[in-house]
Design a protein around this motif. Structure first.
Motif, PDB file in Angstrom:
ATOM      1  N   MET A  82       0.908  -1.033  -0.128  1.00 62.47           N
ATOM      2  CA  MET A  82      -0.003   0.141   0.032  1.00 62.47           C
ATOM      3  C   MET A  82       0.689   1.083  -0.096  1.00 62.47           C
ATOM      4  O   MET A  82       1.738   1.372   0.907  1.00 62.47           O
ATOM      5  CB  MET A  82      -0.856  -0.023   1.248  1.00 62.47           C
ATOM      6  N   PRO A  83       0.754   2.158  -0.767  1.00 59.72           N
ATOM      7  CA  PRO A  83       1.355   3.355  -0.984  1.00 59.72           C
ATOM      8  C   PRO A  83       1.240   4.091   0.276  1.00 59.72           C
ATOM      9  O   PRO A  83       0.362   4.539   0.784  1.00 59.72           O
ATOM     10  CB  PRO A  83       0.906   4.215  -2.248  1.00 59.72           C
ATOM     11  N   LYS A  84       2.569   4.956   0.768  1.00 61.91           N
ATOM     12  CA  LYS A  84       2.272   5.943   1.660  1.00 61.91           C
ATOM     13  C   LYS A  84       1.391   7.101   1.365  1.00 61.91           C
ATOM     14  O   LYS A  84       1.558   7.522   0.286  1.00 61.91           O
ATOM     15  CB  LYS A  84       3.631   6.274   2.034  1.00 61.91           C
TER      16      LYS A  84
ATOM     17  N   TRP B 179      -2.289   2.526   5.984  1.00 66.52           N
ATOM     18  CA  TRP B 179      -0.938   2.482   5.636  1.00 66.52           C
ATOM     19  C   TRP B 179      -0.091   1.805   6.841  1.00 66.52           C
ATOM     20  O   TRP B 179       0.575   0.799   6.578  1.00 66.52           O
ATOM     21  CB  TRP B 179      -0.283   3.801   5.039  1.00 66.52           C
ATOM     22  N   ALA B 180      -0.241   2.180   7.849  1.00 64.03           N
ATOM     23  CA  ALA B 180       0.440   1.799   9.184  1.00 64.03           C
ATOM     24  C   ALA B 180       0.404   0.496   9.274  1.00 64.03           C
ATOM     25  O   ALA B 180       1.126  -0.237   9.713  1.00 64.03           O
ATOM     26  CB  ALA B 180       0.430   2.764  10.312  1.00 64.03           C
TER      27      ALA B 180
END
Length: 380
Positions: free
Chosen positions: A1-3, A375-376
């Motif tokens: 998953m992109p930041k 994201w985390a």
């Protein structure tokens, strides 16, 4: 998953002390009273201004008394308990960490015996219909550690014989409070408007004042809790003549927050900001499959201190200690990125997340927070 590309403008989502209001700056606070006595003419005027602005913003009736107390909401609430209970039996309603602590105080410290404890586990709504209006009643309006909030005051009898004691520390400025239903109310500066810690507010209705001047409890009362002297009300306390020395910098900070509240439209605007934030969180949770509200019924969910549980099979299989470590790791990822601080729930609560969504929080910051949360989790 992109930041995620965007971060919250302010990543402070802790539930107390909460973030400052938009546009706050230390440079905006007057400093002419710093180093001066709170008993000086200027000091007394400033403390009286804080009380008057509090009445105006919270729409507190004219016949209610307001005092600045030491020890945050805890000190304010304890002063009321120690000074006023014991005349009648007590109904205690507890659905969060602090509600449970009031049960301990009444049973183990004051050692009262005519006590009915109505207690639920985290996330489970209280049955308020069992309230007996002939008895005193002690309750928390908004549970910061359980994410539960009493939706209204309809369950409180207008013709009650006992007093109602409301711990409103994270409810004041965030949700409507029916003052005519509340005889004793306490809260702290560090919640709804993002004030500094260590100072509390005590609001007493006419029925509480009447008991103060008539009833004397069997136990000695510490001086910092003492609202009366020989059954004579300490009138100066309700003009800002505090029982101990307040921080005048903290006073200026809270007055600044009250002025901000007035400028944006007062109590209706504060409540609307809180509701807008909560609606945004509901949307985000509905679109995050691994998150649920701790509250089993959204009608009782707090719109200010929003408590969330992780519902993935892997998380649920973990032992409690492992769950807490996983949540700390998640929080560290967010903190290291400067995306969110202080979102892990209280140590005495079940392993969960807690996001403050009170009126000083910006909705777009909450929306950014959930992008970063998703994201985390993908990084763990």
């Amino acid at each position: 998953m992109p930041k995620p590309l965007n971060k919250p403008q302010c990543p402070y989502f802790g539930s107390g002390p909460t973030r400052k209001h938009q546009g706050w700056s230390l440079n905006n606070l007057p400093v002419n009273l710093l180093g001066r006595s709170h008993r000086s003419i200027g000091g007394k005027e400033k403390l009286k201004e804080l009380i008057d602005r509090t009445r105006q913003v919270l729409q507190i009736p004219d016949d209610y008394r307001i005092a600045i107390m030491p020890g945050s909401a805890t000190g304010a609430f304890e002063s009321a308990l120690w000074s006023l209970i014991g005349e009648r039996g007590i109904d205690l309603f507890a659905f969060d960490v602090f509600g449970y602590l009031w049960v301990v105080d009444v049973l183990e410290q004051l050692k009262l015996t005519d006590v009915h404890v109505h207690k639920t586990s985290f996330g489970e709504s209280l049955d308020l219909s069992v309230y007996d209006s002939s008895r005193d009643c002690v309750f928390t309006w908004n549970g910061t550690t359980s994410g539960l909030c009493i939706p209204n005051g309809g369950w409180i009898d207008d013709n009650r014989e006992g007093l109602t004691f409301c711990d409103a520390t994270s409810a004041a400025f965030c949700v409507p409070l029916p003052w005519h239903k509340l005889d004793v109310t306490a809260y702290s500066w560090q919640k709804g408007l993002g004030g500094e810690a260590a100072h509390g507010m005590l609001v007493l209705g006419p029925r509480a004042i009447e008991r103060l001047t008539r009833y004397a409890p069997a136990w000695p009362i510490p001086r910092v809790f003492r609202l009366v002297n020989e059954k004579i009300l300490n009138e100066g306390l309700f003009r800002g003549e505090t029982l101990n020395t307040p921080s005048m910098l903290c006073v200026e900070d809270h007055v600044d927050a009250l002025i901000w509240a007035e400028k944006i439209g007062g109590l209706p605007a504060l409540h609307q900001r809180c509701q807008d934030n909560f609606k945004a969180i509901i949307f985000e949770v509905e679109n995050t499959p691994w998150l649920d509200f701790v509250s089993k019924d959204l009608r009782y969910a707090s719109p200010a201190s929003v408590c969330l549980e992780v519902n993935t099979p892997a998380f649920k299989k973990m032992e409690e200690k492992e769950q807490r470590e996983w949540l700390k790791s998640l929080a560290k990822v967010l903190a290291d990125e400067g995306a969110a601080f202080d979102i892990v729930n209280h140590a005495y609560a079940p392993p969960s997340l807690r996001v403050w969504a009170g009126p000083t929080i910006e909705t777009r910051d909450l929306q950014c927070l959930f992008e970063w949360l998703r994201w985390a989790v993908s990084q763990l």
